[in-house]
Design a protein around this motif. Structure first.
Motif, PDB file in Angstrom:
ATOM      1  N   THR A  23      58.066  -0.068 -81.441  1.00  0.00           N
ATOM      2  CA  THR A  23      57.007   0.237 -81.044  1.00  0.00           C
ATOM      3  C   THR A  23      56.237  -0.222 -80.641  1.00  0.00           C
ATOM      4  N   ARG A  43      67.242  -0.844 -77.083  1.00  0.00           N
ATOM      5  CA  ARG A  43      67.041   0.539 -77.967  1.00  0.00           C
ATOM      6  C   ARG A  43      65.039   0.110 -78.350  1.00  0.00           C
ATOM      7  N   ASP A  45      62.114   1.153 -80.823  1.00  0.00           N
ATOM      8  CA  ASP A  45      62.050   1.955 -82.325  1.00  0.00           C
ATOM      9  C   ASP A  45      60.877   1.575 -82.587  1.00  0.00           C
ATOM     10  N   CYS A  86      63.016   5.818 -78.954  1.00  0.00           N
ATOM     11  CA  CYS A  86      62.901   7.008 -80.429  1.00  0.00           C
ATOM     12  C   CYS A  86      60.820   7.107 -81.126  1.00  0.00           C
ATOM     13  N   ASN A  87      61.265   7.697 -82.035  1.00  0.00           N
ATOM     14  CA  ASN A  87      59.896   7.993 -83.291  1.00  0.00           C
ATOM     15  C   ASN A  87      58.899   6.329 -82.633  1.00  0.00           C
TER      16      ASN A  87
END
Length: 143
Positions: A23, A43, A45, A86-87
């Protein structure tokens, strides 16, 4: 967060992800091929190691989250999804070709169990081509 760029590279047939970006990173990926990886092509995350931080430190780290920018990339033939955001991650995907990935071309989600602690995932998707992905070209959900 950290800043960097990836240009004119190929991430091909890796054991898990072609690229894994936490992130807090500010990263631009341009004119790059992400192909045939055994999980997701890319990905992005939240770092679960941050949950060991104090609540104040966790809040500061999440508020200073980075942004990922993907421009003119080829993301194809990855076993799972092409790009996963995500997240708490933020991403922009522009002028990319996203095709023949096993699940979604682009998949955006936030886990319910951690959502009160971090912001929702966010993505801007513009001027891309999505073809022949296994489940969806684009999918967004709160899991």
């Amino acid at each position: 967060g950290c800043t960097g760029s990836v240009e004119k590279c190929c991430f091909d047939k890796n054991g898990q992800y072609g690229m894994y970006l936490e992130t807090q990173l500010f990263v631009t990926v341009a004119n790059t091929h992400i192909l045939k990886n055994r999980r997701d092509g890319i990905r992005s995350d939240f770092s679960y190691s941050l949950f060991s931080k104090s609540p104040d430190e966790l809040r500061v780290r999440v508020e200073n989250q980075g942004r990922k920018v993907f421009v003119q990339c080829m993301v194809q033939d990855n076993l799972d999804s092409g790009i996963v955001v995500c997240n708490g991650c933020h991403a922009t995907v522009t002028k990319c070709t996203i095709r023949r990935n096993g699940e979604a071309g682009v998949f955006i989600f936030t886990d319910d169990d951690i959502q009160p602690k971090i912001p929702l995932a966010e993505a801007t998707i513009e001027d891309n081509s999505f073809t022949e992905n296994g489940d969806y070209g684009f999918a967004a959900e709160k899991a």
